[in-house]
Scaffold this motif. Structure first.
Motif, PDB file in Angstrom:
ATOM      1  N   SER A 142     -27.322 -65.022  -3.039  1.00 32.20           N
ATOM      2  CA  SER A 142     -25.890 -64.232  -2.392  1.00 32.20           C
ATOM      3  C   SER A 142     -25.392 -63.286  -3.037  1.00 32.20           C
ATOM      4  O   SER A 142     -24.328 -62.389  -2.702  1.00 32.20           O
ATOM      5  CB  SER A 142     -25.084 -65.554  -2.857  1.00 32.20           C
ATOM      6  OG  SER A 142     -25.218 -65.554  -3.370  1.00 32.20           O
ATOM      7  N   ASP A 143     -26.391 -62.931  -4.251  1.00 27.15           N
ATOM      8  CA  ASP A 143     -25.903 -61.518  -4.974  1.00 27.15           C
ATOM      9  C   ASP A 143     -26.273 -60.667  -3.888  1.00 27.15           C
ATOM     10  O   ASP A 143     -27.332 -60.008  -4.089  1.00 27.15           O
ATOM     11  CB  ASP A 143     -26.539 -62.001  -6.666  1.00 27.15           C
ATOM     12  CG  ASP A 143     -26.353 -60.084  -7.350  1.00 27.15           C
ATOM     13  OD1 ASP A 143     -25.580 -59.432  -6.409  1.00 27.15           O
ATOM     14  OD2 ASP A 143     -25.866 -60.433  -8.160  1.00 27.15           O
ATOM     15  N   PRO A 144     -25.410 -59.979  -3.241  1.00 28.72           N
ATOM     16  CA  PRO A 144     -25.417 -58.244  -2.820  1.00 28.72           C
ATOM     17  C   PRO A 144     -26.408 -57.338  -3.785  1.00 28.72           C
ATOM     18  O   PRO A 144     -26.891 -56.792  -3.076  1.00 28.72           O
ATOM     19  CB  PRO A 144     -24.661 -58.103  -1.745  1.00 28.72           C
ATOM     20  CG  PRO A 144     -23.145 -58.570  -2.807  1.00 28.72           C
ATOM     21  CD  PRO A 144     -23.733 -59.876  -3.676  1.00 28.72           C
ATOM     22  N   ASP A 145     -26.040 -57.152  -4.644  1.00 29.79           N
ATOM     23  CA  ASP A 145     -26.807 -55.622  -5.537  1.00 29.79           C
ATOM     24  C   ASP A 145     -28.150 -56.954  -6.880  1.00 29.79           C
ATOM     25  O   ASP A 145     -29.387 -55.311  -6.124  1.00 29.79           O
ATOM     26  CB  ASP A 145     -25.836 -56.296  -6.617  1.00 29.79           C
ATOM     27  CG  ASP A 145     -24.067 -55.322  -6.189  1.00 29.79           C
ATOM     28  OD1 ASP A 145     -24.439 -54.515  -5.305  1.00 29.79           O
ATOM     29  OD2 ASP A 145     -23.166 -55.953  -6.563  1.00 29.79           O
ATOM     30  N   ARG A 146     -28.189 -57.449  -5.662  1.00 32.45           N
ATOM     31  CA  ARG A 146     -29.548 -58.397  -6.874  1.00 32.45           C
ATOM     32  C   ARG A 146     -29.680 -60.152  -6.325  1.00 32.45           C
ATOM     33  O   ARG A 146     -29.994 -60.992  -7.006  1.00 32.45           O
ATOM     34  CB  ARG A 146     -29.123 -58.468  -8.453  1.00 32.45           C
ATOM     35  CG  ARG A 146     -30.878 -58.469  -8.756  1.00 32.45           C
ATOM     36  CD  ARG A 146     -30.247 -59.106 -10.518  1.00 32.45           C
ATOM     37  NE  ARG A 146     -31.497 -59.102 -10.953  1.00 32.45           N
ATOM     38  CZ  ARG A 146     -32.574 -58.181 -11.157  1.00 32.45           C
ATOM     39  NH1 ARG A 146     -32.589 -56.733 -10.715  1.00 32.45           N
ATOM     40  NH2 ARG A 146     -33.715 -58.302 -11.799  1.00 32.45           N
ATOM     41  N   PRO A 147     -30.209 -60.136  -5.049  1.00 32.27           N
ATOM     42  CA  PRO A 147     -30.785 -60.936  -4.691  1.00 32.27           C
ATOM     43  C   PRO A 147     -32.321 -61.365  -5.237  1.00 32.27           C
ATOM     44  O   PRO A 147     -33.208 -60.728  -5.729  1.00 32.27           O
ATOM     45  CB  PRO A 147     -30.685 -60.564  -2.823  1.00 32.27           C
ATOM     46  CG  PRO A 147     -31.580 -58.811  -3.216  1.00 32.27           C
ATOM     47  CD  PRO A 147     -30.137 -58.655  -4.263  1.00 32.27           C
TER      48      PRO A 147
END
Length: 202
Positions: free
Chosen positions: A56-61
């Motif tokens: 869910s983390d768009p910066d670090r999936p």
């Protein structure tokens, strides 16, 4: 319920259980059914939400999860293609491809190069030899060792599954440009030859 009725009911129930068991067995042996039963494909909404949280983390999936799912998509398609050509699955094709690419080597060296234990490799080669896909020659440098080699039939099957593999890849990568596909292959190649390489690769 009379004794006769109870007996009839039990017989009917036993037949239904047997039919269900047969259906489960058939599904387990069918790679397309296996693909359909992929827990990530058939996940409940709660399970899907939990899985989505991993990326869910768009910066670090999560990279491990992304690689795992990408490999599953590839493996399902390749397993089916291999099965349609009489192989047990993708692992058989990978071994055939290693033999086709060379160099000529003992089955122990082949097992080590693919990260398989020798017992698994021996069993796999036994199955291939019984199907006429390989032969095994005695190593003239060590008569205790065997060198597996492809037969003409083995070469044919390997080539046909390779073509099927190419079609699977094309379908999965259809949304990528040629440059993106080349970059993806380059990055994954660099990742797979990292020094901390352990365990079976297939």
């Amino acid at each position: 319920m009379s004794t006769a009725e109870q007996t009839a009911h039990k017989a009917q129930q036993g037949s239904a259980d047997g039919d269900a068991g047969g259906a489960r067995l058939a599904a387990a042996s069918d790679p397309r059914a296996t693909a359909a039963s992929d827990p990530c494909v058939s996940a409940t909404p709660a399970e899907a939400a939990a899985a989505a949280a991993v990326v869910s983390d768009p910066d670090r999936p999560d990279l491990t999860w992304l690689l795992h799912r990408a490999a599953q998509h590839m493996r399902v398609g390749l397993d089916q293609a291999a099965s349609e050509h009489g192989l047990t699955g993708a692992r058989d094709w990978i071994v055939l491809s290693a033999l086709a690419a060379g160099p000529r080597q003992t089955q122990l060296a082949l097992a080590q190069s693919l990260g398989l234990d020798k017992t698994t490799m021996t069993s796999l080669l036994d199955r291939m030899e019984s199907r006429g896909l390989i032969t095994r020659a005695i190593d003239r440098h060590d008569r205790r060792a065997r060198i597996p080699e492809l037969t003409d039939e083995g070469l044919r099957v390997q080539a046909e599954v390779t073509s099927a593999r190419d079609r699977v890849e094309a379908g999965l990568l259809g949304g990528f440009t040629a440059d993106e596909q080349a970059q993806l292959r380059d990055l994954l190649t660099r990742l797979t030859v990292a020094p901390a390489d352990h365990g079976s690769c297939i």
